[in-house]
Design an enzyme around this catalytic site. Sequence first.
Site, mmCIF file in Angstrom:
data_model
loop_
_atom_site.group_PDB
_atom_site.id
_atom_site.type_symbol
_atom_site.label_atom_id
_atom_site.label_comp_id
_atom_site.label_asym_id
_atom_site.label_seq_id
_atom_site.Cartn_x
_atom_site.Cartn_y
_atom_site.Cartn_z
ATOM 1 N N GLY A 1 39.061 42.134 31.698
ATOM 2 C CA GLY A 1 39.137 40.800 31.112
ATOM 3 C C GLY A 1 38.204 39.926 31.925
ATOM 4 C CG HIS A 2 34.752 40.972 32.768
ATOM 5 N ND1 HIS A 2 33.709 41.853 32.810
ATOM 6 C CD2 HIS A 2 35.755 41.576 33.456
ATOM 7 C CE1 HIS A 2 34.059 42.929 33.491
ATOM 8 N NE2 HIS A 2 35.315 42.785 33.886
ATOM 9 C CD GLN B 1 38.529 48.359 35.021
ATOM 10 O OE1 GLN B 1 37.675 49.218 34.969
ATOM 11 N NE2 GLN B 1 38.822 47.610 33.981
ATOM 12 C CG ASP C 1 41.577 40.236 37.383
ATOM 13 O OD1 ASP C 1 40.909 40.491 36.374
ATOM 14 O OD2 ASP C 1 42.758 40.594 37.531
ATOM 15 C CE LYS D 1 35.082 43.039 37.447
ATOM 16 N NZ LYS D 1 36.311 42.537 38.081
#
Length: 423
Positions: A40-41, A223, A13, A16
């Site tokens: 989750g980007h 990650q 988080d 990225k």
Amino acid sequence: MSTTIVLGAQWGDEGKGKVTDFFASKADLVVRFQGGNNAGHTIVVDDEKFALSMVPSGVMYDTCTPVIASGCVVDFEVLKKEIDSLNQKNIDTSNLKLSYNAHIIMPYHKVLDELIEESLGDRKIGTTKKGIGPCYGDKIQRKGIRIQDFLSPEKFKSKLQENLNEKNKIIEEIYKGKALNFDEILSEYETFRELIESLSTDTSLFISNSIKENKNILFEGAQGTLLDIDHGTYPFVTSSNTSAGNASIGSGIGPLNFEKVVGVTKAYISRVGTGPFMTEQSNKIGDYLIEKGAEFGTVTGRRRRCGWLDLVSLKYSARINSLSELFITKLDVLTGLDEVNICVGYKFKDQELTDYPLVEDILEKSTPIYKSFEGWNDDISSITEFNKLPESAQTYINFIEEFTEIPIKYISVGPERKQNIIR
Ligand code: GDP
Ligand code: IMO
Ligand code: MG
């Protein structure tokens, strides 16, 4: 040709998605090489927010081909939903490519992820419960079902039967859960056949040919380094290699092909799930960072744990990944604090450690050594030049650069695509 790896230098988080999108305007390919929809980007374009979990962040540009490579694990239902949702927003996904060798997250993986977590009680990892660990577990045990197995209906049927026999026993007998039905899974998966057939290809060959054609290629990590299965805070990690070396393995192209490794790090640090966290601030400072930084999980909505930037772990991350440059995000979140701290060493008994200790017992018994910096109050969210930042913010950034010996080439001062300082 240019080949750049973008990866998280912390516990995920870091931003990225934003950083990949920033570079993707000039990229021909963006490749995801590991992980699944535990990622989750977030990308923000003109106030519209896009949360991507499986489709590489380059999808936002028509000129960029998104590739899900062999090192990834894929949940068909999630992938289909994500594609549909992007298409509804007029984002074209027709050139998306999916590796024949990527592994499929099956319904029993998700059930087992839940049951295993529950059974661990206090020792639970705090996984995203997306089936990531059980899926990679099957891959390593050579029981996994790959995209190419799915494309051969008879092979898929027999592999599913074999796996389900074993998994149902584990689910019922060990975890006292409810067995899954073979026919239901089979018919659900048949609904994805057309989509998966249209996406699947030999992505290793495709990426290699693109390199020969001098294309610009971005490799988007998921990650973060401290969640790496080999180099992170094991067992409180994810089940894949998140560090730079896996851009080679997970994409199926040799290690001599990479030119740059951009480490993305927040100006502070956050972690979701359990596990050690040296600089965690379970106090007003932590609350401030959570609120101001909107630190709630993109995937699970969980409140992220927050604390001061840890340069000992950042230096470790730089070493593990051969970071060539740093992209600092969320500097704006620190605005308004009287004082900002950075961890510059760990105190263990009477020693001062500046190299990240691999031994868990040392890590757990160490305390952080902080260096204090003066804070700043001016709104920095529309600044685009480094020398326009308040002097104390410049001092903070310069110190990180000197300590890590990695050039800080970019600083993000807000979630929007354009909110960046390029040095
Ligand atoms: P990722 O998993 O590394 O892609 O990061 P996430 O998207 O899960 O979390 C990063 C969050 O911070 C997202 O909500 C981004 O929109 C947001 N973000 C990224 N960069 C900045 C920044 O410089 N400032 C602020 N305030 N938010 C940012
Ligand atoms: P992005 O790509 C932050 C964490 C989980 C848990 C551990 C194992 O958005 O940075 P898993 O479901 O992977 O088996 O969970 O890893 N985790 C993440 N934390 N960002 C992520 O992805 C994460 N993906 C997994 O919270 O602690
Ligand atoms: Mg995220």
